[in-house]
Motif scaffolding. Structure first.
Motif, mmCIF file in Angstrom:
data_model
loop_
_atom_site.group_PDB
_atom_site.id
_atom_site.type_symbol
_atom_site.label_atom_id
_atom_site.label_comp_id
_atom_site.label_asym_id
_atom_site.label_seq_id
_atom_site.Cartn_x
_atom_site.Cartn_y
_atom_site.Cartn_z
ATOM 1 N N GLN A 171 -15.321 -26.434 3.553
ATOM 2 C CA GLN A 171 -16.614 -25.772 3.272
ATOM 3 C C GLN A 171 -16.458 -24.701 2.180
ATOM 4 O O GLN A 171 -16.259 -23.685 2.371
ATOM 5 C CB GLN A 171 -17.011 -25.006 4.315
ATOM 6 C CG GLN A 171 -17.196 -26.001 5.643
ATOM 7 C CD GLN A 171 -18.399 -27.011 5.314
ATOM 8 O OE1 GLN A 171 -19.584 -26.658 4.672
ATOM 9 N NE2 GLN A 171 -18.451 -28.247 6.045
ATOM 10 N N THR A 172 -16.438 -25.061 1.106
ATOM 11 C CA THR A 172 -15.846 -24.452 -0.314
ATOM 12 C C THR A 172 -17.135 -23.238 -0.557
ATOM 13 O O THR A 172 -16.787 -21.937 -0.745
ATOM 14 C CB THR A 172 -15.864 -25.228 -1.457
ATOM 15 O OG1 THR A 172 -15.114 -26.360 -1.223
ATOM 16 C CG2 THR A 172 -15.603 -24.313 -2.547
ATOM 17 N N GLU A 173 -18.369 -23.409 -0.553
ATOM 18 C CA GLU A 173 -19.264 -22.350 -1.026
ATOM 19 C C GLU A 173 -19.244 -21.420 0.308
ATOM 20 O O GLU A 173 -19.303 -20.374 0.009
ATOM 21 C CB GLU A 173 -20.812 -23.118 -0.798
ATOM 22 C CG GLU A 173 -20.756 -23.934 -2.256
ATOM 23 C CD GLU A 173 -22.158 -24.712 -2.444
ATOM 24 O OE1 GLU A 173 -22.832 -24.090 -1.634
ATOM 25 O OE2 GLU A 173 -22.419 -25.234 -3.238
ATOM 26 N N ALA A 174 -19.199 -21.833 1.664
ATOM 27 C CA ALA A 174 -19.362 -20.958 2.841
ATOM 28 C C ALA A 174 -18.026 -20.029 2.791
ATOM 29 O O ALA A 174 -17.760 -18.802 3.160
ATOM 30 C CB ALA A 174 -19.541 -21.720 4.026
ATOM 31 N N GLY A 175 -16.826 -20.818 2.566
ATOM 32 C CA GLY A 175 -15.725 -19.954 2.465
ATOM 33 C C GLY A 175 -15.423 -19.158 1.259
ATOM 34 O O GLY A 175 -15.056 -17.798 1.492
ATOM 35 N N ALA A 176 -16.149 -19.204 0.008
ATOM 36 C CA ALA A 176 -16.059 -18.334 -1.001
ATOM 37 C C ALA A 176 -17.101 -17.216 -0.631
ATOM 38 O O ALA A 176 -16.686 -15.985 -0.811
ATOM 39 C CB ALA A 176 -16.681 -18.850 -2.226
ATOM 40 N N GLY A 177 -18.137 -17.391 0.148
ATOM 41 C CA GLY A 177 -18.835 -16.242 0.649
ATOM 42 C C GLY A 177 -18.197 -15.309 1.541
ATOM 43 O O GLY A 177 -18.368 -14.206 1.469
ATOM 44 N N LEU A 178 -17.507 -16.041 2.453
ATOM 45 C CA LEU A 178 -16.756 -15.380 3.549
ATOM 46 C C LEU A 178 -15.539 -14.587 2.973
ATOM 47 O O LEU A 178 -15.411 -13.228 3.261
ATOM 48 C CB LEU A 178 -16.056 -16.114 4.582
ATOM 49 C CG LEU A 178 -17.204 -16.682 5.637
ATOM 50 C CD1 LEU A 178 -16.499 -17.746 6.337
ATOM 51 C CD2 LEU A 178 -17.782 -15.844 6.285
ATOM 52 N N ILE A 179 -14.981 -14.970 1.858
ATOM 53 C CA ILE A 179 -13.991 -14.273 1.112
ATOM 54 C C ILE A 179 -14.292 -12.968 0.734
ATOM 55 O O ILE A 179 -13.920 -12.043 0.626
ATOM 56 C CB ILE A 179 -13.299 -15.252 0.307
ATOM 57 C CG1 ILE A 179 -12.544 -16.312 0.749
ATOM 58 C CG2 ILE A 179 -12.355 -14.556 -0.662
ATOM 59 C CD1 ILE A 179 -11.737 -17.302 -0.023
ATOM 60 N N GLY A 201 -8.854 -9.422 5.894
ATOM 61 C CA GLY A 201 -10.117 -9.720 5.402
ATOM 62 C C GLY A 201 -10.528 -11.303 4.965
ATOM 63 O O GLY A 201 -11.610 -11.350 5.340
ATOM 64 N N VAL A 202 -9.780 -11.612 4.263
ATOM 65 C CA VAL A 202 -10.067 -12.664 3.404
ATOM 66 C C VAL A 202 -9.482 -13.924 4.188
ATOM 67 O O VAL A 202 -9.760 -15.181 3.576
ATOM 68 C CB VAL A 202 -9.425 -12.663 1.927
ATOM 69 C CG1 VAL A 202 -10.029 -11.381 1.146
ATOM 70 C CG2 VAL A 202 -7.825 -12.547 2.196
ATOM 71 N N LEU A 203 -8.896 -13.938 5.251
ATOM 72 C CA LEU A 203 -8.196 -14.969 5.778
ATOM 73 C C LEU A 203 -9.294 -16.077 6.430
ATOM 74 O O LEU A 203 -9.034 -17.020 6.255
ATOM 75 C CB LEU A 203 -6.992 -14.415 6.984
ATOM 76 C CG LEU A 203 -6.421 -15.535 7.818
ATOM 77 C CD1 LEU A 203 -5.612 -16.384 6.887
ATOM 78 C CD2 LEU A 203 -5.690 -14.935 8.898
ATOM 79 N N PRO A 204 -10.381 -15.211 7.004
ATOM 80 C CA PRO A 204 -11.282 -16.521 7.692
ATOM 81 C C PRO A 204 -11.917 -17.012 6.609
ATOM 82 O O PRO A 204 -12.179 -18.358 6.701
ATOM 83 C CB PRO A 204 -12.380 -15.257 8.409
ATOM 84 C CG PRO A 204 -11.625 -14.216 8.718
ATOM 85 C CD PRO A 204 -10.681 -14.010 7.655
ATOM 86 N N GLY A 205 -12.213 -16.592 5.344
ATOM 87 C CA GLY A 205 -12.738 -17.475 4.214
ATOM 88 C C GLY A 205 -11.901 -18.351 3.667
ATOM 89 O O GLY A 205 -12.431 -19.425 3.462
ATOM 90 N N ILE A 206 -10.630 -18.075 3.751
ATOM 91 C CA ILE A 206 -9.527 -18.871 3.349
ATOM 92 C C ILE A 206 -9.438 -20.337 4.043
ATOM 93 O O ILE A 206 -9.350 -21.230 3.707
ATOM 94 C CB ILE A 206 -8.285 -18.157 2.997
ATOM 95 C CG1 ILE A 206 -8.283 -17.161 2.059
ATOM 96 C CG2 ILE A 206 -6.961 -19.408 2.668
ATOM 97 C CD1 ILE A 206 -6.942 -16.392 1.699
ATOM 98 N N LEU A 207 -9.647 -19.895 5.378
ATOM 99 C CA LEU A 207 -9.453 -21.066 6.565
ATOM 100 C C LEU A 207 -10.685 -21.923 6.124
ATOM 101 O O LEU A 207 -10.602 -23.101 6.368
ATOM 102 C CB LEU A 207 -9.528 -20.417 7.857
ATOM 103 C CG LEU A 207 -8.094 -19.582 8.186
ATOM 104 C CD1 LEU A 207 -8.183 -19.102 9.567
ATOM 105 C CD2 LEU A 207 -6.814 -20.554 8.020
ATOM 106 N N VAL A 208 -11.767 -21.554 6.022
ATOM 107 C CA VAL A 208 -13.133 -22.130 5.977
ATOM 108 C C VAL A 208 -12.909 -23.140 4.488
ATOM 109 O O VAL A 208 -13.418 -24.030 4.684
ATOM 110 C CB VAL A 208 -14.257 -21.116 5.641
ATOM 111 C CG1 VAL A 208 -15.712 -22.051 5.508
ATOM 112 C CG2 VAL A 208 -14.585 -20.511 7.204
#
Length: 432
Positions: free
Chosen positions: A267-275, A255-262
């Protein structure tokens, strides 16, 4: 055929068919003029033994007239009479009314009736098991809880307290490496404590599953007998719990892997949202899997199944009843946590007040964990675990039994195992 109403038994007439020669003989015990005055004639075939006039039910004693019947077509004709005035009516009247012909109450050899259970009955059965077999249940829970807390206190006092410092997490000038190391120490401390508690809970669940299953049959079991019955399945139970943990960790990682990759891509903000979104979705999926496999533990212990077969058994039993199983498990968890909090929180506050760093240091989080605090809070945890272990394990086992009763008629097997009359496979069927 006998047409006599009332209590006259069939076959009491001298003859039920015409005699050879055409007409049946007249009754020689009656005068001839009375024979010709009978409007029905001999063909009516009434029994010569008739009840007294107005008596339509079986007489209760010599010379006691029965109740007068209602007129034909009136209220109550062919139906039970209305309840008489007065509270409860006469003795024996309970057989009439809405209960007439209703199903008999289910047999209850132990802590639950042998029929599909409601939520309240499952919770009551878990508490009744603890109350009826308190020596065995509380003995097992107390022994396991004491071992867990002794190991936990020693680990936190000698090993984990020095590594779990959180000063770097509260220091805004701390470097990234210091924060990372502090977070790793905290996670390691929590993981070690959780592992110790999980081992204790697995052993308690294995033993209490045996006790609860015997309590359903109305039989007691000693701690030694419970251990002898559960010991062959304990390694598989550890494997089952470990596999469920791996499944949960795997779902969370996906679940959190896509956000970590971003985030790694910049892309810190977008990655945090995806996480955050991925963690929420992973939590939903993990909860669904947890409830789906929540009955695997009693299936493994009571059916002596392997890990894979117990998971399939749980899936089969929960299918179509996910929300019901979830609701009962959630309610049991809430009740257990409330009971534990009522016991543990006062001991925690007392331990914080009597520790070397005082209560203010404990609240502000700038003090370490003193031995006084660890020991006093550990005593509260032992008492809380002693009470909550039987509730959690009992609800899971009774929920498993209830699902099998609903889907597989397990109540028949339980009745035979309890030795109840009418449940033996060799009993003749009614009317045979």
């Amino acid at each position: 055929m006998n047409d006599t109403p009332g209590w006259a038994s069939p076959g009491s007439a001298p003859s039920d068919g015409p005699q050879p020669g055409g007409h049946p003989p007249a009754d020689e015990t009656q005068p001839a003029d009375q024979q010709h005055q009978n409007p029905h004639g001999p063909a009516a075939k009434w029994s010569p033994v008739q009840p007294p006039p107005g008596q339509w039910s079986a007489p209760t004693g010599a010379g006691q007239p029965g109740p007068t019947p209602p007129p034909p077509g009136g209220p109550g004709w062919g139906a039970p009479p209305p309840p008489p005035a007065g509270p409860g009516g006469p003795a024996g009247y309970r057989g009439w009314g809405s209960g007439w012909g209703g199903p008999p109450p289910a047999a209850k050899p132990g802590v639950i009736p042998l029929r599909p259970l409601g939520m309240g009955e499952i919770l009551d059965g878990a508490v009744s098991t603890m109350r009826a077999h308190w020596r065995t249940v509380l003995g097992i829970s107390l022994a396991v809880a004491v071992v867990i807390e002794v190991v936990t206190v020693l680990l936190r006092g000698f090993v984990l307290d020095d590594r779990a410092g959180t000063d770097a997490l509260d220091d805004p000038s701390a470097t990234l490496s210091e924060v990372t190391r502090a977070m790793g120490d905290v996670l390691l401390s929590s993981a070690v404590v959780s592992l110790v508690q999980m081992i204790g809970m697995v052993i308690a669940t294995a033993l209490l599953t045996t006790v609860t299953s015997r309590a359903v049959l109305g039989r007691s079991v000693t701690t030694r007998e419970a251990w002898q019955d559960a010991r062959p399945q304990v390694p598989r139970l550890f494997g089952l719990i470990f596999l469920l943990l791996l499944i949960g960790v795997g779902i969370g990682a996906v679940g959190v892997l896509p956000g970590i990759l971003v985030v790694v891509a910049g892309q810190t903000e977008a990655g945090a949202g995806l996480i955050v979104i991925g963690a929420l979705l992973a939590g939903v999926v993990a909860l669904w899997m947890l409830i789906r496999f929540s009955l695997a533990s009693p299936a493994l212990m009571l059916e002596k199944q392997t890990i894979g077969k117990s998971l399939r058994r749980s899936t089969k039993l929960v299918r179509g009843s996910w929300w019901r199983v979830f609701g009962i498990q959630l309610l049991a968890t809430i009740i257990a946590n409330i009971v534990a909090a009522i016991v543990v929180v006062p001991f925690t506050l007392i331990g914080a007040a009597t520790s070397d760093d005082s209560f203010s240091g404990f609240v502000e989080g700038d003090g370490g964990l003193s031995w006084a605090f660890l020991i006093i809070s550990g005593i509260g945890a032992v008492i809380g675990s002693t009470i909550t272990f039987p509730i959690s394990a009992g609800v899971t086992v009774l929920l498993y039994i209830d699902q099998r009763i609903r889907r597989e008629a397990l109540d028949l097997e339980l009745g035979r195992a309890a030795g109840l009359p009418g449940y033996a496979p060799t009993d003749p069927a009614p009317g045979s």
